[in-house]
Design a protein around this motif. Structure first.
Motif, PDB file in Angstrom:
ATOM      1  N   ILE A 221      -7.942 -64.510  29.050  1.00 58.07           N
ATOM      2  CA  ILE A 221      -7.273 -63.889  27.919  1.00 58.07           C
ATOM      3  C   ILE A 221      -7.875 -62.499  27.686  1.00 58.07           C
ATOM      4  N   LEU A 222      -7.050 -61.470  27.791  1.00 61.90           N
ATOM      5  CA  LEU A 222      -7.497 -60.095  27.555  1.00 61.90           C
ATOM      6  C   LEU A 222      -7.086 -59.698  26.143  1.00 61.90           C
ATOM      7  N   ILE A 223      -8.058 -59.269  25.346  1.00 65.59           N
ATOM      8  CA  ILE A 223      -7.831 -58.959  23.928  1.00 65.59           C
ATOM      9  C   ILE A 223      -8.197 -57.500  23.678  1.00 65.59           C
ATOM     10  N   ASP A 224      -7.222 -56.716  23.257  1.00 61.25           N
ATOM     11  CA  ASP A 224      -7.422 -55.277  23.032  1.00 61.25           C
ATOM     12  C   ASP A 224      -7.142 -54.978  21.563  1.00 61.25           C
ATOM     13  N   LEU A 225      -8.144 -54.505  20.829  1.00 60.05           N
ATOM     14  CA  LEU A 225      -7.970 -54.219  19.407  1.00 60.05           C
ATOM     15  C   LEU A 225      -6.980 -53.080  19.193  1.00 60.05           C
ATOM     16  N   ASP A 226      -6.119 -53.249  18.227  1.00 58.78           N
ATOM     17  CA  ASP A 226      -5.148 -52.208  17.893  1.00 58.78           C
ATOM     18  C   ASP A 226      -5.791 -51.155  16.999  1.00 58.78           C
ATOM     19  N   ASP A 227      -5.499 -49.887  17.292  1.00 57.74           N
ATOM     20  CA  ASP A 227      -5.922 -48.749  16.450  1.00 57.74           C
ATOM     21  C   ASP A 227      -7.435 -48.656  16.270  1.00 57.74           C
ATOM     22  N   PHE A 228      -8.197 -49.093  17.270  1.00 58.39           N
ATOM     23  CA  PHE A 228      -9.657 -49.033  17.116  1.00 58.39           C
ATOM     24  C   PHE A 228     -10.158 -47.594  17.082  1.00 58.39           C
ATOM     25  N   LYS A 229      -9.576 -46.726  17.886  1.00 57.82           N
ATOM     26  CA  LYS A 229     -10.007 -45.319  17.896  1.00 57.82           C
ATOM     27  C   LYS A 229      -9.797 -44.684  16.522  1.00 57.82           C
ATOM     28  N   TYR A 230      -8.678 -45.001  15.907  1.00 56.34           N
ATOM     29  CA  TYR A 230      -8.398 -44.475  14.568  1.00 56.34           C
ATOM     30  C   TYR A 230      -9.446 -44.976  13.570  1.00 56.34           C
ATOM     31  N   ILE A 231      -9.773 -46.263  13.642  1.00 55.66           N
ATOM     32  CA  ILE A 231     -10.775 -46.843  12.740  1.00 55.66           C
ATOM     33  C   ILE A 231     -12.140 -46.193  12.967  1.00 55.66           C
ATOM     34  N   ASN A 232     -12.499 -46.008  14.231  1.00 55.15           N
ATOM     35  CA  ASN A 232     -13.785 -45.396  14.571  1.00 55.15           C
ATOM     36  C   ASN A 232     -13.861 -43.960  14.063  1.00 55.15           C
ATOM     37  N   ASP A 233     -12.797 -43.204  14.288  1.00 52.05           N
ATOM     38  CA  ASP A 233     -12.779 -41.797  13.894  1.00 52.05           C
ATOM     39  C   ASP A 233     -12.697 -41.623  12.383  1.00 52.05           C
ATOM     40  N   THR A 234     -12.001 -42.528  11.708  1.00 49.91           N
ATOM     41  CA  THR A 234     -11.783 -42.393  10.265  1.00 49.91           C
ATOM     42  C   THR A 234     -12.955 -42.905   9.442  1.00 49.91           C
ATOM     43  N   PHE A 235     -13.478 -44.060   9.812  1.00 49.51           N
ATOM     44  CA  PHE A 235     -14.510 -44.703   8.992  1.00 49.51           C
ATOM     45  C   PHE A 235     -15.910 -44.614   9.592  1.00 49.51           C
ATOM     46  N   GLY A 236     -16.032 -44.102  10.813  1.00 51.04           N
ATOM     47  CA  GLY A 236     -17.344 -43.915  11.425  1.00 51.04           C
ATOM     48  C   GLY A 236     -17.707 -45.015  12.411  1.00 51.04           C
ATOM     49  N   HIS A 237     -18.683 -44.693  13.260  1.00 52.41           N
ATOM     50  CA  HIS A 237     -19.086 -45.617  14.317  1.00 52.41           C
ATOM     51  C   HIS A 237     -19.763 -46.872  13.773  1.00 52.41           C
TER      52      HIS A 237
END
Length: 211
Positions: A96-112
């Motif tokens: 099962i391959l699981i890819d988080l949606d909008d992770f780059k946006y979350i990282n860029d918006t709320f920080g690492h």
């Protein structure tokens, strides 16, 4: 982290001291002195410390330090071992391959820091949705692979439903909702090597995204 290195090292020291006792105090008839216990204690301490260093090194060689999931290097070896056991048993393995949606946006918006916390929570969520013998792997930045051993018929749809539900219930600071795209492949139906199955799961995931 497992204790195999420490247990093996301590057992070797205990065996060595049994032989040492037998040789000096039984065979050579030396007097039994307190120094025997002192040296034994020192040997055991050194063995425990050395064994722990082995356990730590092995842990970080197999695990992702952020999420405590397995890394890519470890799963390839494990998968080959499982396939060799399953070949004559007609058992199946789910990839099962699981890819988080909008992770780059979350990282860029709320920080690492928030991104790292999200990854830890997602890994724990996948592990809670797995059996004890399964393997959860951090495949890439925001991608995870769940290797389901001894896959039963008609369980994948329920698995996906359960995982999506658990992800949506995650409580991560600043992140209002967590979702993921999921791709599925089954050994041996979709392929017999881990590389082929991952490619199949990746194709399945992108088809799901388009849909």
């Amino acid at each position: 982290m497992r204790y195999r290195g420490r247990v093996v090292a301590v057992c070797i020291v205990i065996l060595f001291n049994i032989l040492r006792y037998g040789y000096y105090h039984i065979y050579l008839c030396y007097l039994f002195e307190k120094s025997f216990f002192v040296l034994t204690g020192i040997f055991l301490l050194v063995a425990w410390i050395g064994g722990r260093q082995y356990d730590v090194a092995k842990f970080y060689a197999e695990k992702d330090p952020l999420t405590n999931a397995y890394n890519r290097r470890a799963i390839d070896k494990v998968f080959k071992k499982q396939v060799s056991q399953y070949k004559n048993q007609r058992k199946k393995i789910g990839v099962i391959l699981i890819d988080l949606d909008d992770f780059k946006y979350i990282n860029d918006t709320f920080g690492h820091q928030t991104g790292d916390e999200l990854l830890r929570c997602v890994a724990e969520c996948i592990m809670s949705n797995s059996k004890k013998e399964d393997y959860v792997v951090r495949w890439g930045g925001d991608e995870f692979v769940h290797v389901i051993l001894d896959l039963k018929e008609d369980t994948l749809s329920e698995y996906v439903r359960s995982l999506r539900s658990k992800l949506s219930d995650l409580d991560v600071e600043s992140v209002s909702a967590v979702s993921a795209s999921i791709g599925i492949a089954v050994y041996p139906d979709d392929g017999e090597t881990f590389e082929v199955l991952i490619q199949k799961a990746d194709t399945s995931m992108y088809e799901m995204k388009k849909a």
